[in-house]
Write a protein that holds these residues in place. Structure first.
Motif, PDB file in Angstrom:
ATOM      1  N   UNK A   1     125.028  32.528  51.310  1.00 43.84           N
ATOM      2  CA  UNK A   1     123.912  31.502  51.069  1.00 43.84           C
ATOM      3  C   UNK A   1     122.814  32.286  51.119  1.00 43.84           C
TER       4      UNK A   1
ATOM      5  N   UNK B   1     117.403  32.944  55.386  1.00 44.05           N
ATOM      6  CA  UNK B   1     116.037  32.293  55.748  1.00 44.05           C
ATOM      7  C   UNK B   1     115.126  33.536  56.505  1.00 44.05           C
TER       8      UNK B   1
ATOM      9  N   UNK C   1     110.944  31.433  60.294  1.00 41.71           N
ATOM     10  CA  UNK C   1     111.357  29.949  60.404  1.00 41.71           C
ATOM     11  C   UNK C   1     112.426  29.845  61.401  1.00 41.71           C
TER      12      UNK C   1
ATOM     13  N   UNK D   1     118.955  26.781  53.995  1.00 44.45           N
ATOM     14  CA  UNK D   1     118.582  26.550  52.504  1.00 44.45           C
ATOM     15  C   UNK D   1     119.355  25.696  51.780  1.00 44.45           C
ATOM     16  N   UNK D   2     120.795  26.061  52.010  1.00 48.36           N
ATOM     17  CA  UNK D   2     121.581  25.271  51.272  1.00 48.36           C
ATOM     18  C   UNK D   2     121.490  23.844  51.335  1.00 48.36           C
TER      19      UNK D   2
ATOM     20  N   UNK E   1     120.969  24.832  44.308  1.00 50.05           N
ATOM     21  CA  UNK E   1     120.981  24.114  45.341  1.00 50.05           C
ATOM     22  C   UNK E   1     120.126  24.645  46.588  1.00 50.05           C
TER      23      UNK E   1
ATOM     24  N   UNK F   1     117.137  24.873  48.602  1.00 43.28           N
ATOM     25  CA  UNK F   1     115.808  23.719  49.063  1.00 43.28           C
ATOM     26  C   UNK F   1     114.414  24.350  48.800  1.00 43.28           C
ATOM     27  N   UNK F   2     114.538  25.360  48.700  1.00 45.02           N
ATOM     28  CA  UNK F   2     112.925  26.005  48.467  1.00 45.02           C
ATOM     29  C   UNK F   2     112.660  25.943  46.908  1.00 45.02           C
TER      30      UNK F   2
ATOM     31  N   UNK G   1     113.032  23.094  45.304  1.00 42.38           N
ATOM     32  CA  UNK G   1     112.499  21.638  45.010  1.00 42.38           C
ATOM     33  C   UNK G   1     111.223  21.192  45.599  1.00 42.38           C
ATOM     34  N   UNK G   2     110.343  22.154  45.680  1.00 39.78           N
ATOM     35  CA  UNK G   2     108.904  22.137  46.359  1.00 39.78           C
ATOM     36  C   UNK G   2     108.112  21.458  44.864  1.00 39.78           C
TER      37      UNK G   2
ATOM     38  N   UNK H   1     102.971  21.569  51.614  1.00 37.94           N
ATOM     39  CA  UNK H   1     103.598  22.603  50.757  1.00 37.94           C
ATOM     40  C   UNK H   1     104.858  22.084  50.086  1.00 37.94           C
ATOM     41  N   UNK H   2     105.343  20.822  50.136  1.00 38.70           N
ATOM     42  CA  UNK H   2     106.201  20.465  49.422  1.00 38.70           C
ATOM     43  C   UNK H   2     107.522  20.770  49.961  1.00 38.70           C
ATOM     44  N   UNK H   3     107.682  21.302  50.848  1.00 34.02           N
ATOM     45  CA  UNK H   3     108.871  21.917  51.689  1.00 34.02           C
ATOM     46  C   UNK H   3     109.315  20.753  52.512  1.00 34.02           C
TER      47      UNK H   3
ATOM     48  N   UNK I   1     111.723  20.931  54.833  1.00 31.46           N
ATOM     49  CA  UNK I   1     111.966  21.466  56.268  1.00 31.46           C
ATOM     50  C   UNK I   1     110.817  21.800  57.192  1.00 31.46           C
TER      51      UNK I   1
END
Lengths: 196, 102, 643
Positions: A84, A87, A91, B26-27, B92, B94-95, B97-98, C616-618, C620
């Motif tokens: 994956x 990050x 964060x 992130x997934x 997929x 998530x970053x 989809x902003x 910022x649209x995120x 999380x």
């Protein structure tokens, strides 16, 4: 220091260990398997608390349904092979700080609270649960039961609708290939509820 | 013996581990798994309170049952959405989809 | 006294006519709006003449004098301070009844004339609507029982004048003239308002009769206060009356507030006849006449009135001798005659025979209205025939425009003061009053009379004689335009014989005025000299007039340019008002006020730019902030006590 306590601590450690592995694992398939073990651990905790029915439901639905579904989705989105994405450290630090402070705060909150514990033993007989589920009076859960069943129906239909693949045109016309000015014709019978 | 507070410690720790996973991964499917951990911790809370504080009624157990049911439905829907998203964006992460920003 | 109930009709009818013609005129009543306006005015004239007949000749007299009648008295606006309130009241006394007759008759003549003059005009209904509005305002002004109500109608008259001067609003000159008239009179009305407030607050009333009674009674507190308080060495009463007179001077075009009157000639000629000759400009004279008992107690203010009037009369007469635009000559002539009326009031006494100046002034107002409007209407026909205002284009028109010629001649004789026309009688009375009052003013008046005769006959000869006939482009007017001329000429012939001193006096008691034959010899000689000089210079074409002008040299140039008063005003406005007051104010508004408001907007935008990164649209990130917020709040509300 009796067996009950030892088993409890083992179960607790197992659950938390598996959970930690689940959230930090780089490969998603493995993460799903750690999640599976964590859920089985929780079922074990329910067994230890003498709540057999809930433990059974947990294993059947969660482990046998949800984790399987998650694994299906991993395959459907072709994520099984790669690692994956990573990050950033900022964060992780921010999240870690928030989480640790939150946990500390919450834990000390209830450690300082005096719960008035009841001495009556708990009887979670399956017959008792079943009777209560279909009762309409005080302590009965018929209404939520029906509501949840409606919700499950709606969820089923919703899933199908959201995930359905749109129909592609069967025509292979070389003279006017599909384009903006000549879009592919659709099935005359409209398929209900397409969201495109 | 009364293990209420220990059980609560476990469930709280589980809950916050789930939050860590929610904020860090992130997934999208990994985020879903973290959410499942959080839901489970809540389940543990409910049954613990029911057993140790209010053994006369069965409310906590029923809450747990319904939470499990609804969690299942929700995961199904979430997966459907993820599949749809994957078809449109081919990712997929998530970053990616902003889109709802300034 | 039942005729008093018809008085409100005098106000209601023209207002109704204005509303109807204004709203529906241009859509549906195009052709008939003139007829409607004229019919309304005919009714008003009949009512006024009936009222006047009843009031002066048939009604009962109180103490051998005329009584004041209140036709209407409704309380309206109560200030709650010292019993001051504005009521709506309609007052009938000799001067207001006389003014009713003047206003309605002249307005009727102008309406009939306009039927023909304004034919074919696109905004025909609007014109008649404005004329009705003006008639309403002027009638309201003279009938007001309350000084504040008079101020309201005063402003309304100013507005009607603005609308009518600027009637041809597509021409920039007309627009500028309308603005000038309104601004100058509005500026003068500031003085009027302050004067009203001073008088009203001291006398604790705005009603005319009560005001006059309190300020003329030597015992009353108001009287004592006004005479004893002083500011900069001048008593309060003088200040108040002078300020009120400033308002009247603005409307009546007294020097130096006269600059608007010549420019007001840009409006249609019937408008000039009605407003700027016969009715609106006499509002100032009417105001002083109304407040005359109070003026009588203050010689300073009365002197101010007299000298302003006399100087304006002379000033205007000199300028009128040099002007070449027919309407400008008539405008300056009006200013001069208004000066006569003012100084006649200024030299008047009070009570019985010593109030001769008052009577003479109003008599001259009466006769002047008729012959001046006749002059203007005739000028309208001439302008319409020649299609030009300039005297250089006119000459020898006596055969082409016979009716106009005759009536114009009658009017010129009247204004010059040739017996037995009306102007002679009114001017003689004025000069007699001046002889009794102030010898210096008498001399000025005498001199001006000679000049009047000179410039009026200069005008007459230059139009109707001088050259062989100039080409007449349009024929002489239709009958509807000649009838008013004939009627007004007839009135000018006989109005002199009205025994005015039996009707309008300072204390409402009639007195017999005598006619001094010997006294009138000097003025008459000057008048004849003026007429013959004009005839000599202008009857036949020649260079005599030009030589005379050169002989006067600089003085002639000054008079031709109206003694540069307009330039002085322009200088003051540009350099003082614009540069010193206007520009800094504009800069303050732009930079401080606008800057503040814009700065607020810019600041908001700046802050928004900085904090928009939060969205910022995120998901999380949002969740992290959410969690942080919950932790903080729970710490504040729950944990604060537990730590």
């Amino acid at each position: 220091m009796d067996t009950s306590k030892i088993i409890f601590y083992l179960l607790g450690g197992f659950i938390l260990g598996m959970a930690l592995l689940a959230v930090t694992e780089k490969k998603i398939f493995r993460s799903a398997i750690w999640l599976l073990f964590a859920l089985i651990g929780i079922a074990g905790l329910y067994f230890w608390m003498a709540l057999e029915f809930i433990a059974a439901v947990q294993i059947i639905v969660y482990v046998g349904g949800i984790v399987v579904l998650i694994i299906f989705s991993v395959f459907l989105t072709h994520q099984a092979e790669d690692d994956m994405p990573k990050t950033g450290l900022s964060r992780k630090i921010a999240a870690g700080l928030a989480v640790i402070s939150g946990a500390a705060f919450t834990i000390q909150l209830f450690l300082n609270n005096d719960f008035n514990l009841s001495a009556i033993p708990f009887d979670s007989d399956v017959a008792r649960i079943g009777t209560a589920m279909l009762e309409t009076g005080d302590g009965g859960y018929l209404l939520p039961f029906e509501a949840v069943s409606m919700l499950l129906l709606a969820a089923m239909v919703g899933c199908i609708v959201i995930a359905i693949r749109p129909e592609k045109s069967e025509k292979n016309d070389s003279e006017n290939p599909p384009s903006f000015s000549n879009p592919p014709t659709r099935n005359p019978e409209p398929v209900e509820g397409i969201l495109y | 013996m009364n293990y209420l507070q220990e059980i609560l410690v476990i469930s709280t720790a589980l809950f916050f581990i789930g939050i860590y996973g929610l904020l860090t991964r992130r997934n999208i499917i990994a985020i879903l798994m973290s959410v499942e951990l959080m839901l489970n911790s809540v389940n543990i809370n409910f049954v613990a309170f029911n057993k140790y504080l209010y053994p006369n009624s069965l409310d906590g157990i029923f809450f747990s049952i319904f939470i499990i049911t609804i969690a299942a439905a929700e995961v199904a829907l979430a997966i459907a959405i993820v599949i749809n998203l994957y078809r449109n964006h081919d990712s997929v992460d998530i970053d990616s989809t902003t889109l709802l920003k300034y | 006294m039942n005729y008093a109930q018809y008085i409100p009709l005098l106000l209601a009818l023209p207002l109704l006519s204005f509303a109807i013609l204004g709203i529906w005129g241009r859509k549906s009543l195009k052709k008939s709006s003139g007829i409607i306006g004229t019919m309304v005015l005919l009714i008003l004239t009949i009512i006024s003449i009936a009222v006047a007949t009843h009031y002066f000749f048939i009604g009962e007299k109180l103490n051998n004098g005329y009584q004041t009648i209140f036709a209407l008295n409704i309380p309206w606006l109560d200030f709650g301070y010292k019993n001051l309130s504005i009521d709506i009241g309609l007052l009938l006394d000799p001067i207001s009844v006389m003014m009713l007759v003047v206003i309605t008759v002249v307005s009727l003549m102008v309406h009939i004339f306009s039927l023909g003059y304004m034919k074919g005009e696109e905004r025909y209904p609007t014109y008649f609507a404005f004329l009705s509005l003006f008639t309403f305002s002027m009638l309201g002004l003279v009938l007001s029982a309350n000084i504040f109500q008079m101020y309201i109608f005063w402003e309304l008259v100013g507005v009607s004048s603005y609308l009518l001067i600027g009637f041809y609003f597509t021409q920039p000159k007309a627009v500028a003239a309308a603005k000038k008239a309104f601004i100058v009179t509005r500026f003068a009305d500031l003085g009027f308002l302050i004067g009203i407030l001073m008088l009203g607050i001291q006398a604790e009333t705005f009603d005319f009769l009560t005001l006059i009674e309190r300020l003329t009674n030597a015992e009353s507190t108001a009287y004592i206060n006004m005479h004893t308080t002083s500011f900069l060495g001048i008593s309060a009463l003088t200040w108040a009356l002078s300020l009120v007179f400033v308002g009247g001077a603005g409307k009546s075009a007294m020097f130096p507030l006269h600059i608007w009157l010549p420019d007001a000639m840009e409006g249609p000629t019937p408008v000039s006849a009605l407003i700027h000759a016969a009715t609106m400009v006499v509002a100032g004279v009417f105001l002083v006449a109304r407040l005359f008992p109070i003026f009588h107690f203050n010689h300073t203010a009365l002197n101010l009135v007299a000298w302003t009037g006399a100087l304006s009369a002379l000033f205007a007469a000199v300028i009128a001798c040099t002007q070449t635009d027919i309407k400008r000559v008539l405008a300056y002539s009006t200013m001069s005659q208004l000066g006569y009326m003012m100084f006649a009031l200024g030299v008047s006494g009070y009570g019985g025979e010593s109030g001769l100046g008052y009577t003479a002034s109003l008599f001259h107002l009466f006769t002047h209205a008729f012959f001046k409007s006749l002059l203007f209407l005739g000028a309208g026909i001439i302008i319409h025939a020649i299609h030009s205002n300039d005297l250089k284009d006119m000459g020898g028109l006596r055969h082409a425009l016979p009716v106009t010629h005759l009536t114009f001649l009658i009017a010129c004789l009247a204004i010059a003061g040739v017996p037995p026309l009306s102007g002679f009688f009114s001017k003689e009375e004025i000069l007699l009053a001046a002889w009794e009052g102030n010898r210096m003013i008498f001399t000025i008046g005498l001199l001006t009379a000679g000049l009047t005769a000179f410039y009026m006959f200069r005008l007459y000869f230059l139009i109707f004689w001088n050259r062989p006939a100039t080409k007449v482009i349009s024929k002489e007017a239709p009958a509807s335009m000649k009838i008013p001329l004939i009627i007004l000429a007839a009135i000018s012939l006989v109005a002199g014989f009205i025994p005015f001193s039996q009707l309008v006096t300072t204390d409402q008691q009639p007195f017999k005025s005598s006619f001094h034959v010997l006294f009138s010899i000097a003025p008459l000689l000057l008048v004849i000299a003026g007429i013959f000089t004009a005839m000599h210079l202008y009857k036949n074409q020649g260079e005599k007039a030009a030589h005379l002008a050169q002989w006067f040299g600089k003085f002639y140039q000054g008079a031709l340019h109206k003694f540069y008063i307009d330039e002085v005003y322009l200088f003051i406005t540009r350099n003082i008002i614009y540069k010193i007051i206007g520009s800094p104010a504009a800069r303050f508004d732009k930079q401080v006020v606008d800057g503040g408001v814009n700065g607020l907007g810019n600041g908001t935008r700046f802050i928004a730019e900085k904090i928009k990164a939060l969205q910022n649209g995120r998901v999380q990130w949002y969740l992290l902030v959410f969690l942080g917020g919950i932790l903080i709040l729970s710490f504040i509300f729950i944990g604060w006590n537990k730590i």
